[in-house]
Motif scaffolding. Sequence first.
Motif, short mmCIF file in Angstrom:
data_model
loop_
_atom_site.label_atom_id
_atom_site.label_comp_id
_atom_site.label_asym_id
_atom_site.label_seq_id
_atom_site.Cartn_x
_atom_site.Cartn_y
_atom_site.Cartn_z
N VAL A 108 1.16 -0.95 0.06
CA VAL A 108 -0.06 0.26 -0.05
C VAL A 108 0.71 1.35 0.03
CG1 VAL A 108 -1.74 1.64 1.28
CG2 VAL A 108 -2.24 -0.85 0.69
N ILE A 109 1.94 1.33 0.85
CA ILE A 109 2.40 1.97 1.22
C ILE A 109 3.36 2.80 -0.16
CG2 ILE A 109 5.19 3.66 2.02
CD1 ILE A 109 4.58 1.65 4.72
N THR A 110 3.84 1.79 -1.20
CA THR A 110 4.77 1.76 -2.27
C THR A 110 3.94 1.91 -3.58
OG1 THR A 110 5.93 0.86 -1.29
CG2 THR A 110 6.78 0.61 -3.75
N GLY A 111 2.46 1.31 -3.56
CA GLY A 111 1.96 1.22 -5.05
C GLY A 111 1.62 2.82 -4.48
N ALA A 132 4.53 25.57 -3.41
CA ALA A 132 3.23 24.76 -2.27
C ALA A 132 3.05 23.70 -2.84
CB ALA A 132 1.64 25.27 -2.34
N PHE A 133 3.89 23.42 -3.90
CA PHE A 133 4.19 21.08 -4.19
C PHE A 133 5.01 20.86 -3.20
CE2 PHE A 133 5.26 17.76 -6.39
CZ PHE A 133 4.21 17.12 -6.84
N ASP A 134 4.30 19.35 -2.63
CA ASP A 134 5.31 19.15 -1.68
C ASP A 134 5.50 17.55 -1.91
OD1 ASP A 134 6.50 17.55 0.37
OD2 ASP A 134 4.90 18.41 2.53
N PRO A 135 6.32 17.53 -3.19
CA PRO A 135 7.33 15.83 -3.51
C PRO A 135 7.23 15.02 -2.86
CG PRO A 135 8.68 17.77 -3.76
CD PRO A 135 7.66 18.06 -3.04
N THR A 136 7.46 14.88 -1.60
CA THR A 136 7.83 13.94 -0.76
C THR A 136 6.13 13.59 0.20
OG1 THR A 136 9.64 14.95 0.31
CG2 THR A 136 8.36 13.62 1.65
N LEU A 137 5.55 14.82 0.62
CA LEU A 137 4.08 14.27 1.16
C LEU A 137 3.41 13.49 -0.41
CD1 LEU A 137 1.83 14.24 3.08
CD2 LEU A 137 1.21 16.59 1.90
N VAL A 138 3.28 13.31 -1.54
CA VAL A 138 2.77 12.83 -2.56
C VAL A 138 3.44 11.62 -2.46
CG1 VAL A 138 3.12 12.67 -5.49
CG2 VAL A 138 2.74 15.00 -4.17
N SER A 139 4.55 11.69 -2.26
CA SER A 139 5.33 10.40 -2.82
C SER A 139 5.31 8.83 -1.31
CB SER A 139 7.04 9.68 -2.48
OG SER A 139 7.60 10.41 -1.87
N LEU A 140 4.06 9.68 -0.43
CA LEU A 140 4.56 9.36 0.94
C LEU A 140 2.69 9.06 1.40
CD1 LEU A 140 6.42 10.50 3.45
CD2 LEU A 140 7.02 8.43 2.35
N ALA A 153 -1.82 2.54 5.02
CA ALA A 153 -1.06 2.07 5.51
C ALA A 153 -1.54 2.04 7.16
CB ALA A 153 0.38 1.85 5.38
N MET A 154 -2.06 3.14 7.53
CA MET A 154 -2.42 2.78 9.25
C MET A 154 -3.62 1.87 9.98
SD MET A 154 -4.13 6.52 9.53
CE MET A 154 -5.69 7.66 8.78
N LEU A 155 -4.22 2.39 9.06
CA LEU A 155 -4.97 1.31 9.50
C LEU A 155 -4.82 -0.24 9.03
CD1 LEU A 155 -8.49 0.60 9.95
CD2 LEU A 155 -9.31 1.08 7.74
N VAL A 156 -3.55 -0.31 7.99
CA VAL A 156 -3.41 -1.74 8.31
C VAL A 156 -2.52 -2.18 9.01
CG1 VAL A 156 -2.03 -3.60 6.80
CG2 VAL A 156 -3.62 -1.83 5.59
N THR A 157 -1.78 -1.48 9.79
CA THR A 157 -0.66 -1.91 10.97
C THR A 157 -1.89 -1.23 12.05
OG1 THR A 157 0.01 0.46 11.23
CG2 THR A 157 0.97 -1.05 9.62
N GLY A 158 -3.18 -0.82 11.70
CA GLY A 158 -3.72 -0.58 13.05
C GLY A 158 -4.34 -1.93 13.45
N VAL A 159 -5.05 -2.46 13.17
CA VAL A 159 -5.59 -4.09 12.66
C VAL A 159 -4.24 -4.48 13.00
CG1 VAL A 159 -6.38 -5.38 11.19
CG2 VAL A 159 -7.49 -3.24 10.96
N VAL A 211 11.73 0.57 5.53
CA VAL A 211 11.98 0.18 4.02
C VAL A 211 11.02 0.31 2.58
CG1 VAL A 211 12.52 -1.90 2.87
CG2 VAL A 211 13.42 -2.08 4.83
N ALA A 212 9.87 -0.11 2.92
CA ALA A 212 8.66 0.18 2.64
C ALA A 212 8.31 1.88 1.66
CB ALA A 212 7.05 0.29 2.92
N ALA A 213 8.69 2.54 2.55
CA ALA A 213 8.21 4.59 2.36
C ALA A 213 10.02 4.97 2.01
CB ALA A 213 9.13 5.75 3.88
#
Length: 273
Positions: free
Chosen positions: A47-50, A72-80, A86-92, A138-140
Amino acid sequence: MTDTATTILPGYSLAQRVTRRRVTRAEVTKLWSLPSAAWSLLTAAVVITGIGVLYSSLRAARPPHGHAAIAAFDPTLVSLAGVEIAMLVTGVLGALFITGEYATGQVRSTFTAVPARLPVLWGKAAALALTTFAACAVAALAAFAIGQSVLSGAHLGASLDDPGALRAVLGSALFLAVAALFGLGLGALLRSTAGATGALFGALFALQVLAALLPGSWPEQVSKYLPGPAGLDITATAPDPAALSPWAGLGLFCLYTAAVLGLAAWRVRRQEV
Protein backbone atom coordinates in the motif's frame (compact mmCIF):
# COMPACT_ATOMS: atom_id res chain seq x y z
CA MET A 1 16.56 -62.31 26.32
CA THR A 2 18.26 -58.95 26.75
CA ASP A 3 16.96 -56.55 29.39
CA THR A 4 16.40 -53.05 28.11
CA ALA A 5 17.18 -50.36 30.66
CA THR A 6 14.97 -47.31 30.62
CA THR A 7 16.91 -44.06 30.76
CA ILE A 8 15.24 -41.40 32.85
CA LEU A 9 16.43 -37.89 32.12
CA PRO A 10 16.76 -35.62 35.15
CA GLY A 11 14.34 -32.72 35.36
CA TYR A 12 15.53 -29.17 34.79
CA SER A 13 16.22 -27.99 38.29
CA LEU A 14 17.48 -24.45 37.78
CA ALA A 15 15.08 -21.70 38.80
CA GLN A 16 13.44 -19.82 35.96
CA ARG A 17 12.70 -16.12 36.27
CA VAL A 18 10.14 -14.23 34.24
CA THR A 19 12.06 -11.24 32.91
CA ARG A 20 10.98 -8.50 30.54
CA ARG A 21 13.56 -9.62 28.02
CA ARG A 22 12.28 -13.18 27.99
CA VAL A 23 8.67 -12.07 27.72
CA THR A 24 9.53 -9.75 24.81
CA ARG A 25 11.42 -12.53 23.05
CA ALA A 26 8.40 -14.80 23.46
CA GLU A 27 6.12 -12.13 22.02
CA VAL A 28 8.44 -11.67 19.02
CA THR A 29 8.16 -15.41 18.39
CA LYS A 30 4.38 -15.22 18.68
CA LEU A 31 4.21 -12.29 16.27
CA TRP A 32 6.22 -14.04 13.59
CA SER A 33 4.27 -17.26 14.03
CA LEU A 34 1.05 -15.47 13.06
CA PRO A 35 0.24 -15.71 9.34
CA SER A 36 -1.75 -12.48 9.71
CA ALA A 37 1.40 -10.62 10.79
CA ALA A 38 3.35 -11.41 7.62
CA TRP A 39 0.34 -10.69 5.42
CA SER A 40 -0.45 -7.43 7.22
CA LEU A 41 3.11 -6.14 6.96
CA LEU A 42 3.29 -7.17 3.31
CA THR A 43 -0.03 -5.43 2.65
CA ALA A 44 1.19 -2.28 4.40
CA ALA A 45 4.39 -2.29 2.33
CA VAL A 46 2.45 -2.76 -0.92
CA VAL A 47 0.00 0.00 0.00
CA ILE A 48 2.76 2.45 0.94
CA THR A 49 4.79 1.81 -2.20
CA GLY A 50 1.94 1.21 -4.66
CA ILE A 51 -0.22 4.20 -3.75
CA GLY A 52 2.85 6.44 -3.44
CA VAL A 53 4.07 5.54 -6.93
CA LEU A 54 0.57 5.76 -8.42
CA TYR A 55 -0.12 9.18 -6.94
CA SER A 56 3.33 10.41 -7.99
CA SER A 57 2.57 9.30 -11.55
CA LEU A 58 -0.76 11.15 -11.52
CA ARG A 59 0.84 14.35 -10.23
CA ALA A 60 3.66 14.09 -12.76
CA ALA A 61 1.05 13.76 -15.52
CA ARG A 62 -0.83 16.78 -14.16
CA PRO A 63 1.86 19.05 -12.67
CA PRO A 64 0.99 22.23 -10.76
CA HIS A 65 0.93 25.48 -12.73
CA GLY A 66 1.86 28.91 -11.52
CA HIS A 67 4.54 30.08 -9.11
CA ALA A 68 2.33 29.79 -6.00
CA ALA A 69 1.16 26.27 -6.83
CA ILE A 70 4.68 25.05 -7.56
CA ALA A 71 5.99 26.64 -4.34
CA ALA A 72 3.27 24.88 -2.30
CA PHE A 73 3.85 21.51 -4.00
CA ASP A 74 5.27 18.90 -1.59
CA PRO A 75 6.88 16.03 -3.57
CA THR A 76 7.77 14.09 -0.43
CA LEU A 77 4.17 14.16 0.79
CA VAL A 78 2.99 13.00 -2.63
CA SER A 79 5.25 9.93 -2.62
CA LEU A 80 4.10 9.06 0.92
CA ALA A 81 0.37 9.23 0.07
CA GLY A 82 -0.04 5.52 0.86
CA VAL A 83 0.77 6.05 4.53
CA GLU A 84 -2.78 7.28 5.21
CA ILE A 85 -4.25 3.92 4.16
CA ALA A 86 -1.41 1.88 5.65
CA MET A 87 -2.15 3.27 9.12
CA LEU A 88 -5.37 1.26 9.14
CA VAL A 89 -3.50 -1.89 8.10
CA THR A 90 -0.89 -1.61 10.85
CA GLY A 91 -3.58 -0.67 13.37
CA VAL A 92 -5.55 -3.81 12.54
CA LEU A 93 -2.35 -5.85 12.88
CA GLY A 94 -1.89 -4.44 16.39
CA ALA A 95 -5.44 -5.34 17.33
CA LEU A 96 -5.14 -8.88 15.93
CA PHE A 97 -1.92 -9.44 17.85
CA ILE A 98 -3.83 -9.56 21.13
CA THR A 99 -7.48 -10.22 20.25
CA GLY A 100 -6.44 -13.48 18.60
CA GLU A 101 -5.22 -14.77 21.95
CA TYR A 102 -8.49 -13.81 23.63
CA ALA A 103 -10.48 -15.50 20.85
CA THR A 104 -8.60 -18.80 21.15
CA GLY A 105 -8.20 -18.74 24.93
CA GLN A 106 -4.40 -18.81 24.63
CA VAL A 107 -4.27 -15.68 26.74
CA ARG A 108 -5.03 -17.81 29.83
CA SER A 109 -1.82 -19.77 29.31
CA THR A 110 0.08 -16.55 28.69
CA PHE A 111 -1.10 -14.94 31.92
CA THR A 112 -0.47 -18.17 33.84
CA ALA A 113 3.15 -18.05 32.70
CA VAL A 114 3.37 -14.30 33.42
CA PRO A 115 1.13 -13.66 36.45
CA ALA A 116 1.97 -9.95 36.57
CA ARG A 117 0.25 -9.61 33.16
CA LEU A 118 1.52 -6.13 32.29
CA PRO A 119 4.92 -7.40 31.02
CA VAL A 120 2.93 -9.30 28.38
CA LEU A 121 1.32 -6.09 27.12
CA TRP A 122 4.63 -4.21 27.11
CA GLY A 123 6.38 -7.15 25.45
CA LYS A 124 3.76 -7.20 22.71
CA ALA A 125 4.12 -3.43 22.30
CA ALA A 126 7.91 -3.63 21.93
CA ALA A 127 7.80 -6.54 19.47
CA LEU A 128 5.04 -4.92 17.42
CA ALA A 129 6.56 -1.43 17.29
CA LEU A 130 10.06 -2.55 16.29
CA THR A 131 8.83 -4.98 13.63
CA THR A 132 6.35 -2.51 12.15
CA PHE A 133 8.87 0.33 12.08
CA ALA A 134 11.50 -1.80 10.32
CA ALA A 135 9.10 -3.08 7.65
CA CYS A 136 7.47 0.29 7.02
CA ALA A 137 10.77 2.20 6.92
CA VAL A 138 11.94 0.02 4.02
CA ALA A 139 8.62 0.50 2.23
CA ALA A 140 8.63 4.28 2.80
CA LEU A 141 12.17 4.60 1.46
CA ALA A 142 11.17 2.58 -1.62
CA ALA A 143 8.06 4.72 -2.15
CA PHE A 144 10.11 7.89 -1.85
CA ALA A 145 12.86 6.71 -4.19
CA ILE A 146 10.50 5.47 -6.92
CA GLY A 147 8.05 8.33 -6.48
CA GLN A 148 10.76 10.98 -6.78
CA SER A 149 12.20 9.33 -9.90
CA VAL A 150 8.73 9.60 -11.45
CA LEU A 151 8.26 13.22 -10.34
CA SER A 152 11.73 14.12 -11.60
CA GLY A 153 10.43 13.56 -15.14
CA ALA A 154 8.21 16.61 -14.58
CA HIS A 155 11.03 18.48 -12.76
CA LEU A 156 9.21 18.16 -9.44
CA GLY A 157 11.36 15.60 -7.65
CA ALA A 158 13.11 15.92 -4.30
CA SER A 159 15.99 14.13 -2.58
CA LEU A 160 16.59 12.90 0.94
CA ASP A 161 19.00 15.81 1.40
CA ASP A 162 16.16 18.32 1.05
CA PRO A 163 14.94 19.92 4.30
CA GLY A 164 12.50 17.66 6.12
CA ALA A 165 12.57 14.83 3.55
CA LEU A 166 14.41 12.23 5.63
CA ARG A 167 12.38 13.20 8.69
CA ALA A 168 9.16 12.71 6.75
CA VAL A 169 10.19 9.32 5.34
CA LEU A 170 11.40 7.82 8.63
CA GLY A 171 8.72 9.70 10.55
CA SER A 172 6.04 8.00 8.46
CA ALA A 173 7.40 4.61 9.54
CA LEU A 174 7.41 5.81 13.15
CA PHE A 175 3.82 7.01 12.77
CA LEU A 176 2.75 3.60 11.41
CA ALA A 177 4.46 1.86 14.34
CA VAL A 178 2.52 4.09 16.76
CA ALA A 179 -0.67 3.32 14.80
CA ALA A 180 0.02 -0.38 15.41
CA LEU A 181 0.34 0.36 19.14
CA PHE A 182 -2.94 2.29 18.98
CA GLY A 183 -4.59 -0.82 17.55
CA LEU A 184 -2.93 -3.00 20.19
CA GLY A 185 -4.32 -0.81 22.93
CA LEU A 186 -7.83 -0.94 21.47
CA GLY A 187 -7.56 -4.72 21.12
CA ALA A 188 -6.46 -5.17 24.74
CA LEU A 189 -9.16 -2.78 25.93
CA LEU A 190 -12.08 -4.22 23.93
CA ARG A 191 -10.87 -7.85 23.63
CA SER A 192 -12.75 -8.21 20.35
CA THR A 193 -11.31 -8.11 16.83
CA ALA A 194 -14.51 -6.65 15.36
CA GLY A 195 -14.87 -4.10 18.16
CA ALA A 196 -11.23 -3.01 18.02
CA THR A 197 -11.28 -2.73 14.21
CA GLY A 198 -14.46 -0.67 14.31
CA ALA A 199 -13.07 1.62 17.00
CA LEU A 200 -9.84 1.99 15.04
CA PHE A 201 -11.66 2.98 11.86
CA GLY A 202 -13.84 5.38 13.82
CA ALA A 203 -10.90 7.08 15.53
CA LEU A 204 -8.71 7.39 12.42
CA PHE A 205 -11.32 8.10 9.72
CA ALA A 206 -14.92 8.54 10.90
CA LEU A 207 -14.09 11.38 13.29
CA GLN A 208 -12.80 13.41 10.32
CA VAL A 209 -16.10 12.92 8.51
CA LEU A 210 -18.03 14.07 11.56
CA ALA A 211 -15.74 17.08 11.99
CA ALA A 212 -16.41 18.08 8.38
CA LEU A 213 -20.10 18.46 9.23
CA LEU A 214 -19.41 21.21 11.75
CA PRO A 215 -20.37 24.75 10.74
CA GLY A 216 -18.10 27.63 9.79
CA SER A 217 -14.37 27.29 10.41
CA TRP A 218 -14.83 24.55 12.99
CA PRO A 219 -13.88 21.67 10.65
CA GLU A 220 -10.34 23.02 10.12
CA GLN A 221 -9.89 23.91 13.77
CA VAL A 222 -11.08 20.52 15.05
CA SER A 223 -9.65 18.18 12.39
CA LYS A 224 -6.02 19.05 13.01
CA TYR A 225 -6.31 17.78 16.60
CA LEU A 226 -7.86 14.43 15.66
CA PRO A 227 -5.63 11.31 15.84
CA GLY A 228 -5.33 10.57 12.10
CA PRO A 229 -4.63 14.09 10.74
CA ALA A 230 -2.35 14.92 13.66
CA GLY A 231 -0.17 11.85 13.15
CA LEU A 232 -0.02 12.32 9.37
CA ASP A 233 1.49 15.79 9.80
CA ILE A 234 4.88 14.07 10.14
CA THR A 235 4.79 13.14 6.42
CA ALA A 236 4.74 16.77 5.22
CA THR A 237 7.78 18.92 4.49
CA ALA A 238 6.01 22.12 3.37
CA PRO A 239 4.46 24.24 6.15
CA ASP A 240 0.67 24.13 6.32
CA PRO A 241 -1.04 26.85 8.37
CA ALA A 242 -4.12 24.64 8.74
CA ALA A 243 -2.14 21.80 10.35
CA LEU A 244 0.08 21.26 13.38
CA SER A 245 3.84 21.15 13.01
CA PRO A 246 5.18 17.67 12.11
CA TRP A 247 6.56 16.74 15.52
CA ALA A 248 3.68 18.38 17.40
CA GLY A 249 1.20 16.36 15.36
CA LEU A 250 3.04 13.09 15.91
CA GLY A 251 3.44 13.93 19.59
CA LEU A 252 -0.30 14.45 19.93
CA PHE A 253 -0.96 11.10 18.26
CA CYS A 254 1.48 9.48 20.69
CA LEU A 255 -0.50 11.00 23.56
CA TYR A 256 -3.71 9.48 22.19
CA THR A 257 -1.94 6.13 21.92
CA ALA A 258 -0.50 6.37 25.42
CA ALA A 259 -3.99 7.09 26.79
CA VAL A 260 -5.46 4.04 25.04
CA LEU A 261 -2.58 1.81 26.19
CA GLY A 262 -2.99 3.14 29.72
CA LEU A 263 -6.66 2.17 29.77
CA ALA A 264 -5.77 -1.20 28.25
CA ALA A 265 -3.13 -1.78 30.93
CA TRP A 266 -5.69 -0.99 33.63
CA ARG A 267 -8.13 -3.54 32.23
CA VAL A 268 -5.46 -6.20 31.68
CA ARG A 269 -4.19 -5.77 35.23
CA ARG A 270 -7.49 -5.45 37.09
CA GLN A 271 -9.99 -7.66 35.29
CA GLU A 272 -10.16 -11.39 34.88
CA VAL A 273 -9.77 -13.01 31.47
